[in-house]
Design an enzyme around this catalytic site. Structure first.
Site, PDB file in Angstrom:
ATOM      1  N   ILE A 113       2.356   2.890   2.406  1.00  0.00           N
ATOM      2  CA  ILE A 113       3.563   2.821   3.247  1.00  0.00           C
ATOM      3  C   ILE A 113       4.560   1.814   2.672  1.00  0.00           C
ATOM      4  CG2 ILE A 113       4.402   2.119   5.531  1.00  0.00           C
ATOM      5  CD1 ILE A 113       1.780   3.374   6.684  1.00  0.00           C
ATOM      6  N   GLU A 161       0.534  -3.665  23.119  1.00  0.00           N
ATOM      7  CA  GLU A 161       1.135  -2.373  23.483  1.00  0.00           C
ATOM      8  C   GLU A 161       0.380  -1.739  24.643  1.00  0.00           C
ATOM      9  OE1 GLU A 161       1.255  -0.029  19.917  1.00  0.00           O
ATOM     10  OE2 GLU A 161       2.221  -1.639  18.811  1.00  0.00           O
ATOM     11  N   ARG A 178       1.651  -3.541  12.406  1.00  0.00           N
ATOM     12  CA  ARG A 178       0.925  -3.902  13.615  1.00  0.00           C
ATOM     13  C   ARG A 178       1.515  -5.178  14.210  1.00  0.00           C
ATOM     14  NH1 ARG A 178      -0.978   0.535  13.922  1.00  0.00           N
ATOM     15  NH2 ARG A 178      -3.160   1.122  13.769  1.00  0.00           N
ATOM     16  N   HIS A 200       6.362   2.307  19.227  1.00  0.00           N
ATOM     17  CA  HIS A 200       5.321   2.743  18.282  1.00  0.00           C
ATOM     18  C   HIS A 200       5.463   4.242  17.976  1.00  0.00           C
ATOM     19  CE1 HIS A 200       1.049   1.692  16.733  1.00  0.00           C
ATOM     20  NE2 HIS A 200       1.592   2.640  15.989  1.00  0.00           N
ATOM     21  N   SER A 203       1.807  -9.044  -1.746  1.00  0.00           N
ATOM     22  CA  SER A 203       0.650  -8.197  -1.500  1.00  0.00           C
ATOM     23  C   SER A 203      -0.580  -8.992  -1.892  1.00  0.00           C
ATOM     24  CB  SER A 203       0.777  -6.957  -2.390  1.00  0.00           C
ATOM     25  OG  SER A 203       0.265  -5.821  -1.773  1.00  0.00           O
ATOM     26  N   GLY A 228       0.859  -1.187   0.000  1.00  0.00           N
ATOM     27  CA  GLY A 228       0.000   0.000   0.000  1.00  0.00           C
ATOM     28  C   GLY A 228       0.891   1.231   0.000  1.00  0.00           C
TER      29      GLY A 228
END
Ligand code: 8YV
Length: 310
Positions: A154, A258, A229, A276, A172, A152
């Site tokens: 990023i 987290e 993530r 993060h 992907s 995508g």
């Protein structure tokens, strides 16, 4: 009268001021008695502002009957039940595009930091160890084969930054119109590349996509970098692979639970760990804040959300 908004996590002073100018803000993360708060305010909370790493817990969304909009200070909406939001007519807005450069910059920085041992090098000088001897040699970055999972915005920005360093391949959901070799399977990508960079969204199809088998395909001469993530990685399998030397190392900005990072991961060899921070620059967080406010303003003006995803 101002509309009532529930803020789920701390934001920058700039965003908090913008929210307070427009809304009566309640801080969910600072409330002691959440049941009592909901008894008193649930019927009037029309907006939620939250981080991408938090979203909105399903049980909280269920207890807010007049909720109309969830404004996320981030691009990830994996922690929002979008099916339920759509069913209830709740709008969800994010900050698309704004943080792409920062996340890709950090991915490149983490690769160099990990392979060149930059944290250890900094400590070597700062702690006065240099006169006693040189550091062990690090590993070379240029000439590596970089595998990107998720192409995508990023992933593509990361690929473009890494292309001058070496070969790029990607995996992907769909093949993209890019000059990089495509792998349909992440295991085969891991086998082919030296550095596997995770840039895919978290969803049912990417949950624990990095498992023991993929880590073994990456192998003792392979590094894992995660800027997307924690949910993509089987963290227990990663910890074991690191401690057993079955992969060369890992640079992680995101984690399964987290802000809690298991001690065995914090103590693992060959890791570079950051809390993060991929989008955490003053410039980007200010632009993200403007988009959060724009999403809220658009909702209350009856307009489409500029960063609407639902
Ligand atoms: C933020 C993120 O750190 O965009 C996302 O999805 O996870 C991050 O950019 C987070 O949303 C901070 O609120």
């Amino acid at each position: 009268m101002k509309t009532e908004l529930l803020q789920l996590c701390p934001f920058s002073p700039y965003l908090e001021q913008g929210l307070a100018e427009r809304h009566t803000v309640h801080r969910w993360d600072l409330i002691d008695d959440s049941d009592r708060f909901l008894d008193e305010h649930a019927e009037s909370i029309r907006a939620v502002a939250t981080g991408g790493h938090i979203g909105i817990p399903a049980d909280l969304m269920a207890r807010l009957p007049v909720l109309g909009v969830v404004a996320i200070n981030g691009v990830g909406y994996d922690k929002v039940d979008t099916v339920e939001a759509r069913r209830r007519g709740i709008r969800v807005g994010t900050t698309p595009g704004i943080l792409t450069d920062d996340v890709a910059d950090l991915a490149v920085g983490m690769i160099i930091g990990l392979l060149r041992n930059l944290p250890q090098a900094h400590a070597h000088v700062r702690d006065g160890h240099w006169p006693a001897g040189d550091m062990p040699l690090a590993r070379k970055v240029s000439g590596r084969h970089f595998g990107i999972l998720g192409l995508g915005n990023i992933g593509l920005a990361t690929a473009r930054r890494l292309a001058p360093f070496g070969q790029i391949s990607y995996c992907s959901l769909q093949r993209k119109d890019v000059p990089y070799p495509y792998f349909a399977s992440v295991r085969e990508l891991a086998e082919a590349c030296d550095v596997l960079v995770l840039a895919a969204a978290a969803n049912a199809s990417t949950a624990h996509i990095i498992n023991r088998e993929v880590l073994d395909a990456l192998g003792p001469e392979g590094w894992l970098v995660n800027v997307s993530r924690g949910a993509l990685v089987d963290e227990a399998a990663l910890i074991t692979a690191l401690h057993e030397g079955r992969i060369a190392g890992a640079a992680l900005d995101v984690y399964a639970q987290e802000p809690h990072v298991p001690q065995a991961l914090r103590e693992a060899p060959n890791v570079l760990l950051t809390p993060h921070i991929a989008s955490a620059t003053q410039e980007t967080r200010r632009a993200m804040a403007d988009m959060v406010l724009a999403n809220l303003d658009a909702y209350f003006a009856g307009q489409p959300l500029p960063g609407g995803v639902v």
